[in-house]
Design an enzyme around this catalytic site. Structure first.
Site, PDB file in Angstrom:
ATOM      1  N   GLU A   1      43.245  29.760  40.427  1.00 51.49           N
ATOM      2  CA  GLU A   1      42.329  30.854  39.738  1.00 51.49           C
ATOM      3  C   GLU A   1      42.445  32.155  40.532  1.00 51.49           C
ATOM      4  OE1 GLU A   1      40.725  33.217  38.398  1.00 51.49           O
ATOM      5  OE2 GLU A   1      38.738  32.708  39.498  1.00 51.49           O
TER       6      GLU A   1
ATOM      7  N   GLU B   1      43.441  41.558  42.210  1.00 53.92           N
ATOM      8  CA  GLU B   1      43.336  41.097  43.567  1.00 53.92           C
ATOM      9  C   GLU B   1      44.514  40.685  44.193  1.00 53.92           C
ATOM     10  OE1 GLU B   1      41.149  37.458  42.242  1.00 53.92           O
ATOM     11  OE2 GLU B   1      39.344  38.037  43.406  1.00 53.92           O
TER      12      GLU B   1
END
Length: 230
Positions: free
Chosen positions: A119, A128
């Site tokens: 994930e 991210e």
């Protein structure tokens, strides 16, 4: 370098708290999509070795175990790894799920794996910067013909009419306590343009059909290709 080590330390420290993991676990569409993907691939997963990159609380690793995986290597760089171990034990899956506290770039596994689950998606999909770690794991540990979950990702773009944002950041400052403070609003907007901004908007705010900005085949894409998204 020292700067890279400091950046990594800050990244894993951020993921060491429960808040960020709770946010993801409470995101029902996200979690249900992963659950459905694992369920749909259970025939492939059954009896196989699985690597969960950035396992966090270990939920995806446990889903893979319940789908019939022979062994799941759940790699987590932050201190959340200890919580993941305890959750795995609480779900009676310790014989299948091995939680390894390490970066995926340096972890050593006893075998190649058939499946990689992660994930990794952030704001704007890539914000991210975790996808590079997933690709590193793919190149080091995934068997030829192995399965990536997810295997493809798409970035869509669409112009919107952000009336409330204009009110909050332009109109408010134009007549503020009898003064023209428009420059503050302009500087705020300029600053917001350089970082991810998460807002709830209505479908009626979209002013065109979405376009596909970038499609990624995670089975073959390289980290170098992700440096600039065009």
């Amino acid at each position: 370098s020292a700067a890279r080590r400091s950046s990594d330390s800050q990244y894993f420290e951020a993921y060491g708290g429960l808040d960020v993991h709770e946010l993801m676990l409470r995101d029902r569409p996200r979690m249900e999509a992963y659950s459905a993907a694992i369920e749909n691939a259970k025939e492939f997963i059954a009896g196989k070795a699985v690597l969960d990159v950035g396992t966090g609380t270990g939920v995806l690793a446990m889903m893979a175990a319940k789908a019939g995986a022979r062994i799941v290597y759940a790699v987590e760089g932050s201190s959340t790894a200890q919580l993941a171990r305890e959750l795995v034990e609480a779900n009676n899956l310790s014989e299948i799920v091995q939680v390894l506290q390490s970066t995926v770039e340096t972890v050593e596994l006893p075998e190649p794996v058939d499946v990689i689950i992660s994930e990794w998606m952030g704001f704007y999909l890539l914000h991210e910067s975790m996808l590079g770690s997933v690709l590193s794991a793919r190149d080091r540990w995934l068997k030829p013909g192995g399965l990536m979950l997810p295997g493809k990702a798409t970035i869509h773009a669409c112009p919107v009419s952000w009336e409330q944002g204009h009110k909050d950041n332009v109109q408010f400052w134009a007549q503020c306590y009898g003064l023209n403070l428009t420059l503050i609003g302009e500087q705020r907007l300029a600053g917001m343009a350089g970082r991810p901004l998460v807002e709830h908007i209505a479908p009626s705010d979209l002013i065109s059909e979405p376009l596909v900005l970038k499609e990624l085949d995670l089975r073959v894409v390289s980290a170098e290709e992700l440096r600039v998204v065009e």
